[in-house]
Design a protein around this motif. Structure first.
Motif, mmCIF file in Angstrom:
data_model
loop_
_atom_site.group_PDB
_atom_site.id
_atom_site.type_symbol
_atom_site.label_atom_id
_atom_site.label_comp_id
_atom_site.label_asym_id
_atom_site.label_seq_id
_atom_site.Cartn_x
_atom_site.Cartn_y
_atom_site.Cartn_z
ATOM 1 N N ALA A 126 68.388 35.639 -27.032
ATOM 2 C CA ALA A 126 67.174 34.905 -27.377
ATOM 3 C C ALA A 126 66.776 33.955 -26.256
ATOM 4 O O ALA A 126 65.584 33.803 -25.943
ATOM 5 N N ARG A 130 63.148 34.854 -24.874
ATOM 6 C CA ARG A 130 62.273 34.101 -25.764
ATOM 7 C C ARG A 130 60.812 34.212 -25.325
ATOM 8 O O ARG A 130 60.517 34.327 -24.135
ATOM 9 N N THR A 131 59.931 34.166 -26.288
ATOM 10 C CA THR A 131 58.493 34.130 -26.054
ATOM 11 C C THR A 131 57.942 32.878 -26.740
ATOM 12 O O THR A 131 58.619 32.282 -27.585
ATOM 13 N N ALA A 134 58.103 33.377 -30.447
ATOM 14 C CA ALA A 134 59.470 33.314 -30.960
ATOM 15 C C ALA A 134 59.948 31.872 -31.035
ATOM 16 O O ALA A 134 60.588 31.461 -32.017
ATOM 17 N N MET A 135 59.629 31.078 -30.015
ATOM 18 C CA MET A 135 60.053 29.679 -30.027
ATOM 19 C C MET A 135 59.338 28.900 -31.115
ATOM 20 O O MET A 135 59.918 27.991 -31.722
ATOM 21 N N ILE A 138 61.207 29.588 -34.320
ATOM 22 C CA ILE A 138 62.477 28.848 -34.357
ATOM 23 C C ILE A 138 62.228 27.377 -34.650
ATOM 24 O O ILE A 138 62.922 26.760 -35.476
ATOM 25 N N ALA A 169 64.031 36.623 -31.978
ATOM 26 C CA ALA A 169 63.756 36.237 -30.598
ATOM 27 C C ALA A 169 64.513 37.084 -29.582
ATOM 28 O O ALA A 169 64.221 37.023 -28.381
ATOM 29 N N SER A 171 64.214 40.173 -29.261
ATOM 30 C CA SER A 171 63.355 41.322 -28.939
ATOM 31 C C SER A 171 64.100 42.641 -29.085
ATOM 32 O O SER A 171 63.756 43.641 -28.455
#
Length: 256
Positions: A126, A130-131, A134-135, A138, A169, A171
């Protein structure tokens, strides 16, 4: 799939659930039994969330976690905005962790060992992949957990969502699928609720979890795979050690 699949199934009526240690596991068991007995056939739509909540006498969270567990088993398929449908048997998986197997603290400890191995790597991936989306997930999950803890709740659903967000996250679509495979069994304090400490001790524990979540999220946001792995390992190891202490105390008490 023919038109019959789009209509709700009128043929089952679930009795309200008694309050066992895990309502989700019991609802999964009952719905799976309806499917395996053929009372719910491939292509049939499961009752709506509202219908399951009313019939079983459970919350929306319990219903959603049960459907997620059935989907992880390959028993149902879900369509966004439409509902959950019984899957064709030929598409079903054959390997699963049965929620009914979680009968002791030793079972809980073994699942945590499995989680340490898998989630440590997930946190590292992650951090690497991370993108922004995604963040954001979270961060929202961590904030929801904090809010639930501040409200004096056990924050089980919010804790589960935090770990789901990290798996997403990565992917790697197989990570979230594995997490659903474990389902609500992932958060031990729900499974072993009768054995938990006094409320003050639980609150102190949840405050530590909040801090551990913050360290994990910070390492992922900072793109630090090694730090993320270490933070996740420390988080899950602390959980394992806590339940090991509870198991030891119960063993001593049982021995008189």
């Amino acid at each position: 799939m023919d038109g019959r699949s789009e209509a709700p199934v009128p043929g089952i009526e679930l009795a309200p659930l008694a309050p066992p240690a895990n309502l989700t596991a019991e609802l999964v068991r009952r719905l799976a039994a309806e499917i395996r007995a053929g009372r719910l056939r491939p292509g049939d739509r499961l009752p709506t969330e509202q219908a399951l909540m009313r019939q079983a006498g459970v919350s929306r969270t319990v219903v959603r976690e049960a459907v997620a567990a059935l989907r992880a088993e390959g028993l149902v398929l879900t369509r966004q905005g439409v509902g959950a449908f019984v899957a064709d048997p030929s598409t079903r998986g054959h390997v699963r962790i049965d929620p009914g197997e979680m009968r002791s603290l030793n079972d809980v400890l073994q699942v945590i060992e499995l989680r340490i191995a898998l989630e440590t790597e997930a946190a590292g991936l992650a951090a690497e992949r991370r993108t922004p989306d995604a963040m954001e997930r979270i961060a929202q999950a961590a904030a929801a957990f904090d809010k639930a803890v501040d409200a004096g709740e056990n924050a089980v659903a919010q804790d589960l969502e935090f770990h789901r967000a990290i798996f997403a996250a990565t992917s790697n679509g197989f990570f979230p699928r594995f997490l659903e495979f474990l389902g609500p069994m992932l958060i031990p304090r729900q499974t072993v609720r009768p054995y938990l400490e006094e409320p003050e001790a639980r609150t102190a524990y949840l405050q530590r979890v909040r801090e551990e979540h913050a360290r994990i999220a910070s390492a992922i946001a900072g793109g630090q795979p090694s730090a993320a792995r270490n933070a996740m390992r420390r988080h899950l190891t602390a959980s394992r050690d806590r339940y090991a202490r509870i198991a030891e105390r119960l063993a001593v008490n049982a021995g008189g």
